[in-house]
Design a protein around this motif. Structure first.
Motif, PDB file in Angstrom:
ATOM      1  N   VAL A 209       0.853  -1.187   0.000  1.00  0.00           N
ATOM      2  CA  VAL A 209       0.000   0.000   0.000  1.00  0.00           C
ATOM      3  C   VAL A 209       0.883   1.230   0.000  1.00  0.00           C
ATOM      4  CG1 VAL A 209      -1.665   1.341   1.349  1.00  0.00           C
ATOM      5  CG2 VAL A 209      -1.935  -1.135   1.135  1.00  0.00           C
ATOM      6  N   LEU A 210       0.453   2.261  -0.718  1.00  0.00           N
ATOM      7  CA  LEU A 210       1.163   3.537  -0.814  1.00  0.00           C
ATOM      8  C   LEU A 210       0.325   4.623  -0.153  1.00  0.00           C
ATOM      9  CD1 LEU A 210       3.369   5.446  -2.027  1.00  0.00           C
ATOM     10  CD2 LEU A 210       1.960   5.511  -4.102  1.00  0.00           C
ATOM     11  N   THR A 211       0.908   5.335   0.795  1.00  0.00           N
ATOM     12  CA  THR A 211       0.204   6.424   1.468  1.00  0.00           C
ATOM     13  C   THR A 211       1.037   7.696   1.410  1.00  0.00           C
ATOM     14  OG1 THR A 211       1.112   5.625   3.581  1.00  0.00           O
ATOM     15  CG2 THR A 211      -1.165   5.017   3.057  1.00  0.00           C
ATOM     16  N   ALA A 212       0.351   8.849   1.379  1.00  0.00           N
ATOM     17  CA  ALA A 212       0.987  10.162   1.393  1.00  0.00           C
ATOM     18  C   ALA A 212       0.504  10.925   2.611  1.00  0.00           C
ATOM     19  CB  ALA A 212       0.657  10.936   0.118  1.00  0.00           C
ATOM     20  N   SER A 213       1.372  11.747   3.190  1.00  0.00           N
ATOM     21  CA  SER A 213       1.043  12.332   4.482  1.00  0.00           C
ATOM     22  C   SER A 213       1.479  13.785   4.600  1.00  0.00           C
ATOM     23  CB  SER A 213       1.706  11.512   5.605  1.00  0.00           C
ATOM     24  OG  SER A 213       1.562  12.146   6.869  1.00  0.00           O
ATOM     25  N   GLY A 214       0.882  14.447   5.580  1.00  0.00           N
ATOM     26  CA  GLY A 214       1.262  15.800   5.928  1.00  0.00           C
ATOM     27  C   GLY A 214       2.617  15.890   6.592  1.00  0.00           C
ATOM     28  N   GLN A 216       5.271  15.228   5.204  1.00  0.00           N
ATOM     29  CA  GLN A 216       6.166  15.504   4.088  1.00  0.00           C
ATOM     30  C   GLN A 216       6.768  14.246   3.467  1.00  0.00           C
ATOM     31  OE1 GLN A 216       9.097  18.435   5.238  1.00  0.00           O
ATOM     32  NE2 GLN A 216       7.591  19.758   6.247  1.00  0.00           N
ATOM     33  N   THR A 217       6.196  13.079   3.751  1.00  0.00           N
ATOM     34  CA  THR A 217       6.714  11.831   3.206  1.00  0.00           C
ATOM     35  C   THR A 217       5.598  11.014   2.573  1.00  0.00           C
ATOM     36  OG1 THR A 217       6.357  10.492   5.204  1.00  0.00           O
ATOM     37  CG2 THR A 217       8.423  11.746   5.064  1.00  0.00           C
ATOM     38  N   ALA A 218       6.011  10.040   1.764  1.00  0.00           N
ATOM     39  CA  ALA A 218       5.121   8.984   1.275  1.00  0.00           C
ATOM     40  C   ALA A 218       5.711   7.662   1.730  1.00  0.00           C
ATOM     41  CB  ALA A 218       4.989   9.028  -0.237  1.00  0.00           C
ATOM     42  N   HIS A 219       4.870   6.719   2.133  1.00  0.00           N
ATOM     43  CA  HIS A 219       5.321   5.427   2.645  1.00  0.00           C
ATOM     44  C   HIS A 219       4.762   4.288   1.799  1.00  0.00           C
ATOM     45  CE1 HIS A 219       6.164   6.828   7.074  1.00  0.00           C
ATOM     46  NE2 HIS A 219       6.889   7.464   6.181  1.00  0.00           N
ATOM     47  N   ILE A 220       5.591   3.276   1.593  1.00  0.00           N
ATOM     48  CA  ILE A 220       5.145   1.993   1.039  1.00  0.00           C
ATOM     49  C   ILE A 220       5.205   0.994   2.188  1.00  0.00           C
ATOM     50  CG2 ILE A 220       5.583   0.185  -0.652  1.00  0.00           C
ATOM     51  CD1 ILE A 220       7.108   2.255  -2.323  1.00  0.00           C
ATOM     52  N   TRP A 221       4.095   0.317   2.464  1.00  0.00           N
ATOM     53  CA  TRP A 221       4.065  -0.616   3.583  1.00  0.00           C
ATOM     54  C   TRP A 221       3.328  -1.895   3.224  1.00  0.00           C
ATOM     55  CZ3 TRP A 221      -1.136  -0.787   5.386  1.00  0.00           C
ATOM     56  CH2 TRP A 221      -1.921   0.336   5.083  1.00  0.00           C
ATOM     57  N   GLN A 222       3.673  -2.937   3.991  1.00  0.00           N
ATOM     58  CA  GLN A 222       3.137  -4.272   3.737  1.00  0.00           C
ATOM     59  C   GLN A 222       1.694  -4.357   4.230  1.00  0.00           C
ATOM     60  OE1 GLN A 222       5.254  -6.561   2.266  1.00  0.00           O
ATOM     61  NE2 GLN A 222       3.561  -7.991   1.971  1.00  0.00           N
ATOM     62  N   ALA A 223       0.810  -4.839   3.361  1.00  0.00           N
ATOM     63  CA  ALA A 223      -0.614  -4.932   3.708  1.00  0.00           C
ATOM     64  C   ALA A 223      -1.106  -6.370   3.617  1.00  0.00           C
ATOM     65  CB  ALA A 223      -1.440  -4.031   2.805  1.00  0.00           C
ATOM     66  N   ALA A 224      -0.312  -7.286   4.121  1.00  0.00           N
ATOM     67  CA  ALA A 224      -0.724  -8.699   4.153  1.00  0.00           C
ATOM     68  C   ALA A 224      -1.607  -8.915   5.372  1.00  0.00           C
ATOM     69  CB  ALA A 224       0.501  -9.605   4.202  1.00  0.00           C
ATOM     70  N   LEU A 271       9.655   7.467   1.274  1.00  0.00           N
ATOM     71  CA  LEU A 271      10.031   8.366   0.178  1.00  0.00           C
ATOM     72  C   LEU A 271      10.087   9.791   0.710  1.00  0.00           C
ATOM     73  CD1 LEU A 271       7.673   6.792  -2.512  1.00  0.00           C
ATOM     74  CD2 LEU A 271      10.014   6.135  -1.941  1.00  0.00           C
ATOM     75  N   VAL A 272      11.271  10.361   0.704  1.00  0.00           N
ATOM     76  CA  VAL A 272      11.478  11.694   1.271  1.00  0.00           C
ATOM     77  C   VAL A 272      11.979  12.642   0.187  1.00  0.00           C
ATOM     78  CG1 VAL A 272      11.962  10.767   3.560  1.00  0.00           C
ATOM     79  CG2 VAL A 272      13.845  11.133   1.958  1.00  0.00           C
ATOM     80  N   GLY A 273      11.962  13.928   0.514  1.00  0.00           N
ATOM     81  CA  GLY A 273      12.454  14.934  -0.428  1.00  0.00           C
ATOM     82  C   GLY A 273      11.558  16.142  -0.527  1.00  0.00           C
ATOM     83  N   HIS A 274      10.272  15.979  -0.224  1.00  0.00           N
ATOM     84  CA  HIS A 274       9.369  17.124  -0.251  1.00  0.00           C
ATOM     85  C   HIS A 274       9.596  17.992   0.981  1.00  0.00           C
ATOM     86  CE1 HIS A 274       7.006  16.264  -3.806  1.00  0.00           C
ATOM     87  NE2 HIS A 274       6.852  15.006  -3.406  1.00  0.00           N
ATOM     88  N   THR A 275       9.301  19.274   0.836  1.00  0.00           N
ATOM     89  CA  THR A 275       9.482  20.226   1.935  1.00  0.00           C
ATOM     90  C   THR A 275       8.162  20.728   2.498  1.00  0.00           C
ATOM     91  OG1 THR A 275       9.659  22.067   0.359  1.00  0.00           O
ATOM     92  CG2 THR A 275      11.713  20.986   1.026  1.00  0.00           C
ATOM     93  N   GLU A 305      11.994   0.435  -6.039  1.00  0.00           N
ATOM     94  CA  GLU A 305      12.957  -0.488  -5.444  1.00  0.00           C
ATOM     95  C   GLU A 305      13.979   0.222  -4.578  1.00  0.00           C
ATOM     96  OE1 GLU A 305      12.913  -3.754  -5.418  1.00  0.00           O
ATOM     97  OE2 GLU A 305      11.007  -3.676  -6.511  1.00  0.00           O
ATOM     98  N   THR A 306      14.470   1.372  -5.030  1.00  0.00           N
ATOM     99  CA  THR A 306      15.520   2.067  -4.296  1.00  0.00           C
ATOM    100  C   THR A 306      14.994   3.203  -3.428  1.00  0.00           C
ATOM    101  OG1 THR A 306      15.948   3.631  -6.108  1.00  0.00           O
ATOM    102  CG2 THR A 306      17.130   1.523  -6.154  1.00  0.00           C
ATOM    103  N   GLY A 307      13.808   3.718  -3.750  1.00  0.00           N
ATOM    104  CA  GLY A 307      13.270   4.866  -3.035  1.00  0.00           C
ATOM    105  C   GLY A 307      13.912   6.175  -3.429  1.00  0.00           C
ATOM    106  N   GLU A 308      14.745   6.166  -4.467  1.00  0.00           N
ATOM    107  CA  GLU A 308      15.448   7.367  -4.893  1.00  0.00           C
ATOM    108  C   GLU A 308      14.555   8.253  -5.762  1.00  0.00           C
ATOM    109  OE1 GLU A 308      18.979   6.193  -6.874  1.00  0.00           O
ATOM    110  OE2 GLU A 308      19.975   5.451  -5.048  1.00  0.00           O
ATOM    111  N   LEU A 309      14.807   9.555  -5.697  1.00  0.00           N
ATOM    112  CA  LEU A 309      14.082  10.526  -6.509  1.00  0.00           C
ATOM    113  C   LEU A 309      14.594  10.474  -7.945  1.00  0.00           C
ATOM    114  CD1 LEU A 309      12.099  12.949  -6.660  1.00  0.00           C
ATOM    115  CD2 LEU A 309      14.046  14.423  -6.088  1.00  0.00           C
TER     116      LEU A 309
END
Length: 485
Positions: A209-214, A216-224, A271-275, A305-309
């Motif tokens: 699952v992919l989530t975006a948050s206040g 300043q990050t987005a996360h990929i997490w296991q949803a089993a 996933l980081v990089g946003h301000t 795979e790498t989480g790189e921008l």
């Protein structure tokens, strides 16, 4: 559009957007006043007692006003439903558009014979179109299930891939939840974000699952999820733990979400990089890359795979509100407060971008359809349908009396539009209205509807449509063609 006390990410500056940033509202969102006085104060006991009495009187006054407003709202809802039924039963004489038709007909008295024929032909076509809009609804809408448990507004709802009867929700209470469609029960809570969770998307083929948050990050997490948990709560290990009331600082958090639901706090990839706050994120085709949209006025393309921008996409003049990827091609559309939406093409090594100025206020979302069209919604109270092959002007324009939020288009081409005025309406791609979801004191949303999502049609699970709102609820609906149609 209604305004809320919104705080963005770490910058702390207020934003015009109605999305929630990285800090919670706290106990004020529960609407309960607590009057506490320090026992060490030098205030005389009589004065403290007098203050308590005055505050109690204020609270009773507010309770009285709240009860009165609730009764009035029920009466208004009942009258609205009655008026709409009466309007559908009539032939359309009282429709506002007929005033324009009658005016056009009255002007025919002072024109020549040829002009009369042209005007009569146009009048007949327009009248036929208006009268056809008064036919009975071709789609039946029935509320099937309610998913309750979030303690703050639910900003986004998403449906898992075919064969997985799951629905995901993203809330301002800093949590994302995975629910069972069949039981309406929370199977998993994700608590890895430090701010409001503004969007949620399932991986197209894996249990991710992919989530975006206040925050300043987005996360990929296991949803089993553990399917046995639908029937019986599972015991949790010490690392994940159960989500007890202390995690949220309130004893009134609904038991449906609290009781035995497994919790996950660690993402597979961050996933980081946003301000500033990240408002939306989506998987590109093949799910090898991710697109994000942020209040820092940029969209970002990340490698999964790498989480790189990979790319930072600049160009919008103001905060972004949404990002959506095409289902099969490497195309992305982003929307912004700057009244534009942009089409990004990653099919070539050097990406291209096109800017579209079809609205006069904030573009709240823009999504692709299966027919290679783009549907955009805006705070200017309009939704427009565009052809990807010719974006000069919209194919259809749907106007309303309220701002449109995060809409969704079904595989068959039905546009579901959630509004600030608590309604959800259905249209076809030509702009013709098909139905409106029921809304009264007994069913429907009681506050702004933030997002909608279409599910798959299966006999085992009659729920094929979902809506979520600022009333903390997620509703599951059955949307089916009417038997009369």
């Amino acid at each position: 559009m209604p305004q809320f006390d919104v705080i963005s990410g770490a910058s702390g500056k207020p934003s015009k957007s109605k999305r929630i940033g990285s800090f919670p509202r706290g106990s004020e969102s529960e609407g309960r006043l607590k009057y506490e006085f320090d026992s060490d104060t030098t205030m005389p006991p009589m004065m403290r007692a007098r203050l308590r009495e005055l505050f109690s009187q204020i609270e009773r006054e507010f309770e009285s006003l709240y009860t009165e407003n609730t009764h009035l709202q029920e009466k208004v809802d009942s009258l609205n439903e009655k008026l709409e039924r009466e309007a559908n039963e009539k032939s359309g004489v009282d429709h506002p558009d007929f005033e324009h038709v009658n005016k056009s007909a009255s002007k025919q008295k002072n024109v020549g014979p040829s002009q009369k024929l042209k005007t009569a032909h146009k009048l007949k076509a327009q009248t036929s179109k208006i009268v056809s809009s008064f036919k009975g609804p071709t789609i039946g809408c029935q509320l099937v299930r309610q998913f309750s448990g979030h303690r703050d507004g639910v900003w986004d709802v998403s449906v898992a891939r075919p064969g997985q009867p799951l629905v995901g929700t993203a809330s301002a209470d800093h949590s994302a939840c995975i629910w069972s469609v069949e039981k309406g029960r929370c199977l998993l809570q994700y608590l890895g974000h430090q701010g409001s969770v503004n969007s949620i998307k399932f991986h197209p083929s894996r249990d991710l699952v992919l989530t975006a948050s206040g925050d300043q990050t987005a996360h990929i997490w296991q949803a089993a999820v553990t399917w046995e948990h639908v029937k019986k709560p599972s015991s949790l290990d010490e690392d994940e733990g159960s989500c007890d009331r202390d995690d949220y600082g309130t004893d009134e958090y609904e038991a449906e979400l609290m009781d035995g639901s497994p919790c996950l706090r660690t993402p597979v990839r961050e996933l980081v990089g946003h301000t500033n706050a990240v408002m939306a994120a989506d998987w590109l085709p093949n799910a090898d890359q991710i697109i994000t949209a942020s209040w820092d006025r940029t969209a970002s393309l990340y490698d999964v795979e790498t989480g790189e921008l990979v790319h930072s996409l600049c160009g919008h003049d103001q905060e972004l509100t949404y990002a959506s990827a095409h289902h099969s091609q490497r195309l992305v559309v982003t929307s912004s407060i700057d009244t534009t939406f942009r089409l990004w093409d990653f099919r070539e090594p050097i990406h291209s971008v096109s800017v579209f100025q079809g609205h006069t206020e904030t573009v709240t979302c823009a999504v692709f359809t299966r027919e290679d069209k783009v549907v955009s919604g805006s705070d200017d109270r309009s939704v427009k349908v565009w052809d990807l092959r010719n974006m000069r002007s919209p194919l259809a324009t749907i106007r309303s009396d309220s701002s449109a939020n995060r809409l969704a288009v079904s595989p068959s081409g039905v546009i579901a539009i959630p509004y600030d005025n608590r309604q959800v309406r259905l249209f076809d791609l030509n702009g013709n209205r098909l139905a409106r979801l029921p809304r009264s004191s007994r069913q429907g949303h009681r506050r702004m509807v933030c997002c909608v999502a279409w599910g798959e049609d299966k006999a085992d699970y009659p729920t094929n449509f979902y809506s979520c709102g600022f009333d903390r609820l997620v509703l599951g609906w059955s949307i089916q063609p009417s038997k009369e149609s």
